[in-house]
Design a protein around this motif. Structure first.
Motif, PDB file in Angstrom:
ATOM      1  N   GLY A 157     -33.431 -18.828 -12.577  1.00 31.88           N
ATOM      2  CA  GLY A 157     -32.604 -18.081 -13.514  1.00 31.88           C
ATOM      3  C   GLY A 157     -31.145 -18.109 -13.096  1.00 31.88           C
ATOM      4  N   ALA A 158     -30.331 -17.411 -13.832  1.00 34.49           N
ATOM      5  CA  ALA A 158     -28.896 -17.328 -13.526  1.00 34.49           C
ATOM      6  C   ALA A 158     -28.642 -16.075 -12.690  1.00 34.49           C
ATOM      7  N   PRO A 159     -27.985 -16.215 -11.554  1.00 31.41           N
ATOM      8  CA  PRO A 159     -27.728 -15.032 -10.728  1.00 31.41           C
ATOM      9  C   PRO A 159     -26.669 -14.139 -11.356  1.00 31.41           C
ATOM     10  N   GLU A 160     -26.760 -12.862 -11.012  1.00 28.92           N
ATOM     11  CA  GLU A 160     -25.718 -11.930 -11.437  1.00 28.92           C
ATOM     12  C   GLU A 160     -24.478 -12.214 -10.609  1.00 28.92           C
ATOM     13  N   GLY A 161     -23.350 -12.209 -11.251  1.00 30.90           N
ATOM     14  CA  GLY A 161     -22.107 -12.463 -10.535  1.00 30.90           C
ATOM     15  C   GLY A 161     -21.716 -11.299  -9.648  1.00 30.90           C
ATOM     16  N   PRO A 162     -20.699 -11.480  -8.835  1.00 34.65           N
ATOM     17  CA  PRO A 162     -20.244 -10.385  -7.974  1.00 34.65           C
ATOM     18  C   PRO A 162     -19.714  -9.224  -8.804  1.00 34.65           C
ATOM     19  N   ARG A 163     -19.957  -8.030  -8.319  1.00 30.14           N
ATOM     20  CA  ARG A 163     -19.484  -6.826  -9.005  1.00 30.14           C
ATOM     21  C   ARG A 163     -18.329  -6.231  -8.207  1.00 30.14           C
ATOM     22  N   TYR A 164     -17.236  -5.995  -8.863  1.00 27.32           N
ATOM     23  CA  TYR A 164     -16.077  -5.421  -8.194  1.00 27.32           C
ATOM     24  C   TYR A 164     -16.172  -3.902  -8.249  1.00 27.32           C
ATOM     25  N   VAL A 165     -15.999  -3.281  -7.070  1.00 32.21           N
ATOM     26  CA  VAL A 165     -16.123  -1.835  -6.936  1.00 32.21           C
ATOM     27  C   VAL A 165     -14.784  -1.300  -6.447  1.00 32.21           C
ATOM     28  N   THR A 166     -14.354  -0.191  -7.022  1.00 34.94           N
ATOM     29  CA  THR A 166     -13.088   0.391  -6.575  1.00 34.94           C
ATOM     30  C   THR A 166     -13.245   0.912  -5.152  1.00 34.94           C
ATOM     31  N   GLY A 167     -12.222   0.716  -4.353  1.00 34.14           N
ATOM     32  CA  GLY A 167     -12.254   1.150  -2.972  1.00 34.14           C
ATOM     33  C   GLY A 167     -12.699   0.064  -2.005  1.00 34.14           C
ATOM     34  N   ARG A 168     -13.037  -1.091  -2.500  1.00 38.07           N
ATOM     35  CA  ARG A 168     -13.474  -2.204  -1.633  1.00 38.07           C
ATOM     36  C   ARG A 168     -12.594  -3.410  -1.910  1.00 38.07           C
ATOM     37  N   LEU A 169     -12.304  -4.175  -0.869  1.00 40.18           N
ATOM     38  CA  LEU A 169     -11.498  -5.377  -1.049  1.00 40.18           C
ATOM     39  C   LEU A 169     -12.337  -6.559  -1.514  1.00 40.18           C
ATOM     40  N   LEU A 170     -13.580  -6.628  -1.069  1.00 42.89           N
ATOM     41  CA  LEU A 170     -14.465  -7.731  -1.453  1.00 42.89           C
ATOM     42  C   LEU A 170     -15.453  -7.246  -2.511  1.00 42.89           C
ATOM     43  N   PRO A 171     -15.946  -8.155  -3.341  1.00 40.19           N
ATOM     44  CA  PRO A 171     -16.932  -7.744  -4.354  1.00 40.19           C
ATOM     45  C   PRO A 171     -18.224  -7.249  -3.697  1.00 40.19           C
ATOM     46  N   ASP A 172     -19.004  -6.507  -4.476  1.00 39.29           N
ATOM     47  CA  ASP A 172     -20.218  -5.862  -3.972  1.00 39.29           C
ATOM     48  C   ASP A 172     -21.256  -6.870  -3.493  1.00 39.29           C
ATOM     49  N   ARG A 173     -21.529  -7.886  -4.260  1.00 40.44           N
ATOM     50  CA  ARG A 173     -22.546  -8.875  -3.875  1.00 40.44           C
ATOM     51  C   ARG A 173     -21.854 -10.206  -3.620  1.00 40.44           C
ATOM     52  N   ALA A 174     -21.470 -10.425  -2.361  1.00 38.90           N
ATOM     53  CA  ALA A 174     -20.767 -11.659  -2.021  1.00 38.90           C
ATOM     54  C   ALA A 174     -21.679 -12.868  -2.210  1.00 38.90           C
ATOM     55  N   LEU A 175     -22.945 -12.754  -1.829  1.00 34.78           N
ATOM     56  CA  LEU A 175     -23.946 -13.790  -2.054  1.00 34.78           C
ATOM     57  C   LEU A 175     -24.994 -13.184  -2.974  1.00 34.78           C
ATOM     58  N   PRO A 176     -24.938 -13.484  -4.282  1.00 38.40           N
ATOM     59  CA  PRO A 176     -25.845 -12.823  -5.215  1.00 38.40           C
ATOM     60  C   PRO A 176     -27.284 -13.293  -5.045  1.00 38.40           C
ATOM     61  N   GLN A 177     -28.207 -12.471  -5.525  1.00 39.66           N
ATOM     62  CA  GLN A 177     -29.621 -12.808  -5.485  1.00 39.66           C
ATOM     63  C   GLN A 177     -29.948 -13.754  -6.632  1.00 39.66           C
ATOM     64  N   LEU A 178     -30.707 -14.814  -6.345  1.00 41.36           N
ATOM     65  CA  LEU A 178     -31.093 -15.795  -7.348  1.00 41.36           C
ATOM     66  C   LEU A 178     -32.461 -15.428  -7.920  1.00 41.36           C
ATOM     67  N   PRO A 179     -32.550 -15.148  -9.225  1.00 41.44           N
ATOM     68  CA  PRO A 179     -33.856 -14.848  -9.801  1.00 41.44           C
ATOM     69  C   PRO A 179     -34.646 -16.132 -10.068  1.00 41.44           C
ATOM     70  N   VAL A 180     -35.931 -16.102  -9.757  1.00 41.62           N
ATOM     71  CA  VAL A 180     -36.829 -17.235  -9.976  1.00 41.62           C
ATOM     72  C   VAL A 180     -38.070 -16.701 -10.658  1.00 41.62           C
ATOM     73  N   SER A 181     -38.484 -17.353 -11.744  1.00 40.88           N
ATOM     74  CA  SER A 181     -39.734 -16.964 -12.388  1.00 40.88           C
ATOM     75  C   SER A 181     -40.674 -18.159 -12.367  1.00 40.88           C
ATOM     76  N   SER A 182     -41.913 -17.867 -12.101  1.00 36.01           N
ATOM     77  CA  SER A 182     -42.926 -18.913 -12.002  1.00 36.01           C
ATOM     78  C   SER A 182     -44.261 -18.265 -12.324  1.00 36.01           C
ATOM     79  N   GLY A 183     -45.299 -18.760 -11.752  1.00 39.83           N
ATOM     80  CA  GLY A 183     -46.612 -18.197 -11.983  1.00 39.83           C
ATOM     81  C   GLY A 183     -47.555 -18.492 -10.839  1.00 39.83           C
ATOM     82  N   LEU A 184     -48.598 -17.705 -10.787  1.00 38.28           N
ATOM     83  CA  LEU A 184     -49.668 -17.987  -9.845  1.00 38.28           C
ATOM     84  C   LEU A 184     -50.544 -19.085 -10.443  1.00 38.28           C
ATOM     85  N   PRO A 185     -51.043 -20.004  -9.629  1.00 43.71           N
ATOM     86  CA  PRO A 185     -51.912 -21.037 -10.189  1.00 43.71           C
ATOM     87  C   PRO A 185     -53.200 -20.425 -10.722  1.00 43.71           C
ATOM     88  N   GLY A 186     -53.706 -21.002 -11.805  1.00 47.42           N
ATOM     89  CA  GLY A 186     -54.944 -20.538 -12.401  1.00 47.42           C
ATOM     90  C   GLY A 186     -56.108 -21.436 -12.021  1.00 47.42           C
TER      91      GLY A 186
END
Length: 171
Positions: A62-91
């Motif tokens: 999937g597409a990762p969420e971009g960095p979120r800028y938070v007031t009071g911080r110099l760097l964005p909240d998620r410097a390395l965002p989490q990558l979502p992956v969807s798949s399935g268990l084998p049947g």
């Protein structure tokens, strides 16, 4: 255009269309069926053999969420965002013959059915903050020092697995 060139071109176009047509349902379903043909073994050995088939999942990043800028911080909240992956268990779908130990010479069967299930996952992420505060008016517009912050965003896996195990008369 020569007739042989036209025939070759028609064969190539037909092959490409067949490949695309066969791949589209598998991609839409999210799984690829994999039958295990054991009919030849059954005839060669003159006995009942198990019937097996499986479903292999297709991994979809999937597409990762971009960095979120938070007031009071110099760097964005998620410097390395989490990558979502969807798949399935084998049947799995298996049916094996069970011979009667005592009594008549008939067969019963053992069924194992485990349908493919959805799996949603998030890769680990990283959240860091600089050892400086944002510039303010109380320090002549210069940033103040503070302790650096670092955090690891834990990976997440969500799924619901299910299945059936049963026996019954006949094959």
């Amino acid at each position: 255009m020569k007739p042989t060139t036209r025939g070759t071109l028609a064969a190539v176009v037909t092959g490409v269309a067949a490949t695309v047509g066969a791949a589209a349902p598998a991609a839409a379903a999210g799984t690829v069926p994999v039958p295990l043909p054991l009919g030849g073994v059954s005839k060669a050995l003159d006995m009942e053999v198990p019937r097996l088939s499986a479903e292999l999942p297709l991994i979809k990043p999937g597409a990762p969420e971009g960095p979120r800028y938070v007031t009071g911080r110099l760097l964005p909240d998620r410097a390395l965002p989490q990558l979502p992956v969807s798949s399935g268990l084998p049947g799995l779908d298996a049916r094996a013959p069970l011979p009667h130990i005592l009594g008549d010479n008939g067969f019963d069967h053992l069924d194992v059915v485990a349908p493919a299930g959805d799996v949603r996952a998030l890769a680990p992420g990283l959240s860091v903050d600089a050892p400086l505060t944002e510039p303010g008016g109380e320090n002549f517009g210069l940033p103040a020092t503070k302790l650096p912050e670092a955090g690891v965003l834990a990976p997440v896996v969500q799924t619901v697995a299910g299945g059936n195990l049963g026996t019954g008369p006949g094959l």
